[in-house]
Motif scaffolding. Structure first.
Motif: not given
Length: 194
Positions: A12, A25, A27-28, A37, A47
């Protein structure tokens, strides 16, 4: 902290440092960590929880590389300089931490949910610096008339501002550290009428 959770937070932080908070995101992060995810949602719920946990994680990492030695005979004034200057190192983790902090501070302008965690961690840093200043007043290495809380606010604000310039390549590590040292000398020499 579990190893898996730490790896997710490291991923992250890398994504935030590259893309910012607003571009983050889930997903990233999943792709960066090589996980699904679903696993991220399992650990962080959403998030917002992921970003908040990442900020707490970088704060903990910063405390580990900026730690000061307990029981040392070094004057507290010198320990304070070492603590603040530790925010500027030619080290990937230090740069990543600084980028994440800067991104979260900027994002908090638009995302109210980040403000509480940001305020809490900033307050923790202010208290640590103010307590060091008070300890320096006790050992005589810092002028007794310095308002420790106000000095802590100004010094940490300076570090945050220099950080953005340093990350952008507008200041070298040595220049950023020199500015911190100069500001510290001026700040801690203040008397109550300054």
């Amino acid at each position: 902290m579990t190893t898996r959770r730490a790896k997710l937070l490291e991923a992250t932080c890398r994504v935030i440092a590259r893309r910012g908070v607003r571009g983050l995101r889930v997903e990233d992060v999943a792709a960066e960590a090589g996980v699904s995810k679903t696993l991220i949602y399992y650990h962080f719920r959403d998030r917002g929880g992921l970003v908040t946990s990442a900020l707490e994680y970088v704060n903990d990492r910063a405390e580990s590389y900026a730690g000061i030695a307990e029981g040392d005979d070094t004057p507290v004034r010198d320990l304070l300089l070492a603590l603040l200057a530790a925010e500027f190192q030619d080290d990937t983790t230090v740069r990543e931490n600084s980028a994440v902090w800067g991104e979260v501070r900027a994002a908090a302008t638009f995302e109210e949910g980040l403000r509480r965690t940001l305020a809490s961690l900033t307050e923790r840093w202010l208290v640590d610096v103010a307590e060091l200043i008070a300890d320096g007043q006790d050992d005589g290495s810092i002028c007794a008339s310095v308002d420790s809380r106000a000095a802590a606010v100004r010094l940490t604000s300076l570090v945050e501002g220099l950080s953005g310039r340093w990350l952008a390549g507008l200041l070298t590590t040595a220049e950023a550290r020199a500015h911190v040292a100069t500001a510290l000398e001026r700040e801690l020499a203040r008397n109550t009428q300054s």
